[in-house]
Design a protein around this motif. Sequence first.
Motif, mmCIF file in Angstrom:
data_model
loop_
_atom_site.group_PDB
_atom_site.id
_atom_site.type_symbol
_atom_site.label_atom_id
_atom_site.label_comp_id
_atom_site.label_asym_id
_atom_site.label_seq_id
_atom_site.Cartn_x
_atom_site.Cartn_y
_atom_site.Cartn_z
ATOM 1 N N HIS A 172 26.875 29.108 25.832
ATOM 2 C CA HIS A 172 28.234 29.616 25.951
ATOM 3 C C HIS A 172 28.568 29.858 27.425
ATOM 4 O O HIS A 172 27.893 30.620 28.105
ATOM 5 N N GLU A 173 29.624 29.150 27.876
ATOM 6 C CA GLU A 173 30.047 29.348 29.261
ATOM 7 C C GLU A 173 30.968 30.566 29.330
ATOM 8 O O GLU A 173 31.897 30.695 28.526
ATOM 9 N N VAL A 174 30.704 31.460 30.268
ATOM 10 C CA VAL A 174 31.510 32.689 30.372
ATOM 11 C C VAL A 174 32.541 32.550 31.494
ATOM 12 O O VAL A 174 33.735 32.732 31.259
ATOM 13 N N PHE A 175 32.104 32.235 32.693
ATOM 14 C CA PHE A 175 33.044 32.084 33.812
ATOM 15 C C PHE A 175 32.889 30.711 34.453
ATOM 16 O O PHE A 175 31.790 30.173 34.487
ATOM 17 N N ARG A 176 33.996 30.246 34.997
ATOM 18 C CA ARG A 176 33.918 29.058 35.853
ATOM 19 C C ARG A 176 34.838 29.323 37.051
ATOM 20 O O ARG A 176 36.031 29.583 36.887
ATOM 21 N N SER A 177 34.277 29.313 38.222
ATOM 22 C CA SER A 177 35.025 29.468 39.485
ATOM 23 C C SER A 177 35.880 30.737 39.535
ATOM 24 O O SER A 177 37.072 30.690 39.845
ATOM 25 N N LEU A 178 35.258 31.837 39.221
ATOM 26 C CA LEU A 178 35.961 33.116 39.293
ATOM 27 C C LEU A 178 35.971 33.565 40.759
ATOM 28 O O LEU A 178 34.925 33.577 41.404
#
Lengths: 271, 275
Positions: free
Chosen positions: B14-20
């Motif tokens: 499960h991906e939570v953040f991308r490029s925060l």
Amino acid sequence: MGNIFNFKRFGMLLLKELKEFPLSYGLSVLSAAGVYVLIMALAMLNGIDHPVGIFFRMTMISLLIVVLMVVVPSKMYGYVNHYKKGIYYTLLPASAFEKMLSMLIICSVVTGLVSFSILVLTDYLVYALFPCRLAGTLFGEAGSVTFFSSEIFSVVMFQACFILGNLYYKKQKIAKTIVFLMFLAVIFGVISFIIITQIGEDVVTAFLQSKMGDIPSDVNYFDLKKMNDLSESLRQLPFVRIMALVDYISWSVIGIGCWTGSYRLIKTNKY
Amino acid sequence: MIHINNLSFSYPKHEVFRSLTFTLEGGNVYGLLGQNGVGKTTLLKILAGLLRSNKEACRVNGCNPYKRQPAFLREVYYLPEEPACPPGTVNDFARCCGGFYPRFDLGQFYGLLDRFGIQPLARFKDLSAGQQKKAHISYAIALNTSLLLLDEPSNGMDIPSKSLFRSVVSQHITPERVLIISTHQVRDLENLIDPVIILDKKGVVLHATIEEIAQKLYFFRDVDEDPSALYAEEVPAGYSMVRSNTAHHDSKVDLEILFNAALLHRDWFTDHFKK
């Protein structure tokens, strides 16, 4: 350097964990003393080794110390990799090295000394109550100190496996570590069997006979003096000395490997 | 103080953040809002060093949190939503662990316990969940760390304690300190949190101060639903709504309405609150 080791910070951490020791493990040590009294009572009633010999008592004490030292990591530090409880430990402002060192001191030195002292004291109390049923005081006979000191190294190295197991496994830490060690023992046994089969069983037996043929076969295992004499004569044999050296090196590698692994886990555990 | 630059984080499935990406400055009580599963707790854990982020993506006080160096750890405290119950008394816990933090104030701790009505000599396991929470909050505040991360701090607290909590936190904040509160109970903390950060599954929807929000949005109530409203919610007397504040009216920010509007009109919010 301050981020790796600071004497004041380490002292605070060690003191904190020393304070927690009686609360977390005191009852277990006292239970072991109770078990020892029970074993002594059974031995006195049974009458196999009458009066109960020093070697038997020391073996029982050693066995209980091993049990206590195997159990202590999970009792004292079982929470370290727990998703909730472990957060306190991880966020405590001390370095992973300080945490590891403090863990080693508590598990190996403090537990060893406290267990040994309590069990020896229990033995003295049993002797004071039933002097005619026990064959003298524990340290009244030469060789007792040699017996205990020879065990320390192996026990501490063996315990290192359980410290690592405690940090690696989330649940049933001791059981899973024992199963893993048994698995390793089976693997090692199979490899040894294959090697011996390849060389030839007769050749190996003949080799061992030639190296250790002088050892008497009728040894009284309850006689501490004779057992120490036997150990002493064994130590004179070059083959046994080499084997002992291999044994020390192997255990050292296992111990250092387990401590390094434990350090890595303390440093990198995720919650 | 806190720089998050292209932070990506995934659990195994499960991906939570991308490029925060965002920056947090001292002297603020940040409110971290978001639906379940958007990664609020994960973000707090990354900031505390409990989870590993991608390299150099997260810097707190100039440090990589995951290195967990003592100099970093003594300036950060993370209080989870359901803290574990420590052994022994409240006093023992604070005395044993507080000493590791350079600005821990035992007098302040006792004062806070007194205000929350907790006995220092009470054993943690004998306290109710709400009382344990109050003891933990007292300890967390008395540590006086420069970064305090609170996950759902008002959960389990009674109404007087929530008011007290707001008062205590307001007094605690100084220009050198950052407090991040992750919460779903926005009404409990409405007058406390400023700025507000709203997260969704794609990243930051809104990162703005209450003043900025009040300048750009108008919160109002009316009997009939306004067709120009970004979001309207039925309330007993009609509708509670929010719309673009083109007429520059003054209004009190309603965080619940704001939150629902931000989730509904992500693009509008990201465009209008672009930094």
